[in-house]
Design a protein around this motif. Sequence first.
Motif, PDB file in Angstrom:
ATOM      1  N   LEU A  85       0.871  -1.187  -0.156  1.00 26.12           N
ATOM      2  CA  LEU A  85       0.100  -0.100  -0.147  1.00 26.12           C
ATOM      3  C   LEU A  85       0.985   1.121   0.103  1.00 26.12           C
ATOM      4  CD1 LEU A  85      -2.467  -1.133   2.708  1.00 26.12           C
ATOM      5  CD2 LEU A  85      -3.025  -0.978   0.077  1.00 26.12           C
ATOM      6  N   ASN A  86       2.172   1.242  -0.199  1.00 27.70           N
ATOM      7  CA  ASN A  86       3.005   2.212  -0.059  1.00 27.70           C
ATOM      8  C   ASN A  86       2.962   3.418  -1.359  1.00 27.70           C
ATOM      9  OD1 ASN A  86       4.439   1.575   2.229  1.00 27.70           O
ATOM     10  ND2 ASN A  86       6.252   0.973   1.099  1.00 27.70           N
ATOM     11  N   ILE A  87       2.652   4.524  -0.674  1.00 29.11           N
ATOM     12  CA  ILE A  87       2.877   5.534  -1.955  1.00 29.11           C
ATOM     13  C   ILE A  87       3.786   6.516  -1.614  1.00 29.11           C
ATOM     14  CG2 ILE A  87       1.262   7.490  -3.163  1.00 29.11           C
ATOM     15  CD1 ILE A  87      -1.361   5.851  -2.166  1.00 29.11           C
ATOM     16  N   PHE A  88       4.805   6.758  -2.781  1.00 23.53           N
ATOM     17  CA  PHE A  88       5.893   7.609  -2.508  1.00 23.53           C
ATOM     18  C   PHE A  88       6.039   8.390  -3.552  1.00 23.53           C
ATOM     19  CE2 PHE A  88       9.254   5.817   0.728  1.00 23.53           C
ATOM     20  CZ  PHE A  88       8.171   5.172   1.190  1.00 23.53           C
ATOM     21  N   ASP A  89       5.854   9.902  -3.303  1.00 25.41           N
ATOM     22  CA  ASP A  89       6.029  10.820  -4.321  1.00 25.41           C
ATOM     23  C   ASP A  89       7.613  11.505  -3.980  1.00 25.41           C
ATOM     24  OD1 ASP A  89       5.820  12.664  -6.024  1.00 25.41           O
ATOM     25  OD2 ASP A  89       4.035  13.511  -5.400  1.00 25.41           O
ATOM     26  N   VAL A  90       8.369  11.015  -4.909  1.00 25.31           N
ATOM     27  CA  VAL A  90       9.866  11.719  -4.717  1.00 25.31           C
ATOM     28  C   VAL A  90       9.991  12.833  -5.709  1.00 25.31           C
ATOM     29  CG1 VAL A  90      12.237  11.017  -4.444  1.00 25.31           C
ATOM     30  CG2 VAL A  90      10.490   9.490  -3.923  1.00 25.31           C
ATOM     31  N   ASP A  91      10.347  14.090  -5.192  1.00 25.01           N
ATOM     32  CA  ASP A  91      10.745  15.077  -6.360  1.00 25.01           C
ATOM     33  C   ASP A  91      12.228  15.490  -5.945  1.00 25.01           C
ATOM     34  OD1 ASP A  91      10.608  17.229  -8.058  1.00 25.01           O
ATOM     35  OD2 ASP A  91       9.035  18.357  -6.703  1.00 25.01           O
ATOM     36  N   ASN A  92      12.943  15.473  -7.085  1.00 24.56           N
ATOM     37  CA  ASN A  92      14.410  15.884  -6.818  1.00 24.56           C
ATOM     38  C   ASN A  92      15.121  14.687  -5.766  1.00 24.56           C
ATOM     39  OD1 ASN A  92      14.504  17.964  -8.630  1.00 24.56           O
ATOM     40  ND2 ASN A  92      13.567  19.103  -7.402  1.00 24.56           N
ATOM     41  N   GLY A  93      16.405  15.109  -5.512  1.00 25.19           N
ATOM     42  CA  GLY A  93      17.128  14.443  -4.427  1.00 25.19           C
ATOM     43  C   GLY A  93      17.439  12.791  -4.942  1.00 25.19           C
TER      44      GLY A  93
END
Lengths: 170, 397
Positions: B235-243
């Motif tokens: 159920l993980n939801i990851f929103d990765v912006d830059n980095g």
Amino acid sequence: MKRDIRNLFKEEDDLKTLPKNHRTEFLEKLNKQSKQKSSFPWLKIAAVLLIALTIGFSLFYDKPEEVKTSPIVAQIEAFEAEYLKDIETEWESFIAIADDEILVGRFKKKLEDLDVDYQEVSTQFKNESDNIITIEALVENLQTRLQILKDIQEHIKILNQKNEHYEKSI
Amino acid sequence: MKNQFKILLLILITSTVAYAQKTSEIEMDEKHTIYKENFTTNDNTTLVLNLKNTSAQVFESPDDNVYIEYTIEFKNTRRKLKERQLKHLIVSGKKEGNKITYSSKTRNTIRHSVYDFDELLIDRFEKKNLLKDSLPKPIIRKSLDSVINEITNSELLFRNKIRGALKITSRQTERWNRSVDNLIISKMVIKIPENIHVRATLENSNLVFIDDFYNRATMNIRNSKLRFKVLGNPLNIFDVDNGYFRANAIIGGQYSFANTRHALIGQLKNTEIHSEFTKVEIGEIGLGNKIIDFNSEYFFYNWTEGFQRFDLFSEYSKIHFFYPDLNHGLEVIGYNTRNLVGDDGFEVTMQPKRKERNRLMSKPSNPKEKSTGLIYFDIVNGIIYSHNDSIKTINKD
């Protein structure tokens, strides 16, 4: 209570009449003072030297203070100017070879987003210029912008190369 | 002027190293506990983490409590510097019903923050070969172990890149390494019990998850560096912006990477990835993965036995493709895509510019052997780099 104010000036004049020998008295006082001053010429020299030394020292010791704070800012500014110029050049050459409007639009938006990020980090950098994380973020932001423009141009060049081989299956 | 800047920057960059190298020898002279609290939880608890400019280690809790401890230690630090570091910390925690909220924020990151993430950092300066300016390396197939090793050493490699960009020499670095003055150690430890939901908003932060992380996690991550062992909740939801994002394994969930400088993943299983402008390396592709991409660079190194099906939908992407060793099928559809085979750049143009999807490549699995799976690429305006070591595999059939 009405009163002619011209009368006030007349009264004032009457009060301030100078004594007859006031000129002689003034000259005598002046002579006395000038004789006293000339008796300590070294004081004058010492005062001048003191002032000169104070100014000299303060200027001398102020310089390293400036050096402490400004080089990082100056270095980043130089880095920024150099990169922004390169980014602009790469953008121009990208739009010259890209024939896909959607692609150009997406890159434009991406670069704008990165610029917004940069401005934000740049404000932080102004507040505390020796923060390594902020410095890294600035460097990376500019490098990213330049890199994505270079990469997409390389990509387009490969796609546009003349077909050498043609295969439908392997 | 340039040199002075470099030296100052060098101190900042290498302070981490200086401490890490001498951790066991240095006794810090002052310790401040900024925050220390524990909260009871149950299966319905949500932990909300709001972290800005923060470094933290995350462990699995030994019981049902959330433990948070934040300390700062000083060694030979100037009074004004100490005061400034402490003054700008804003830390708070509270529990309301089933919601625990912990926030940590500094106006800016602590300059000399030293974080002993793991033992490997301690001998980082003995690895002098890694401090040399990196030269362009040939693209070769990486083993899963090699990818995981890279993940473990990721911080060192990152610092090395920055050093390279600013042309700081290793000699200068070593000279400054000998100093142990003005040392500040920022140490935040968060212990999270399994089964609680973690919602995190991370900005300019650096988090290392020391243990496998099976909690359900919803994370919004911006300009941060994250390192995980196993991320194992579907159920993980990851929103990765830059980095930067590193994980030894991802099992399930939805991950979005936008402009991520480097996403390095050991094993990938049952996961959906949406990405753009990102570099993604995957050590081993397992069962049931799907990727939707725009203008990223992907490296698919290895495939598990029985990956069954892998889907990629992409536009303007670069795909570094290492074929599976085992019997498999391959289907490529799309248009205006090139396949560059091997380092000698032998090219296969798979479709003219006509904007109609067609079958570009088709290699059915060998019907005489058990198939390990089908690789399905839908590629528009893409480049597939098929690397040399895979040619032997193709010709095997």
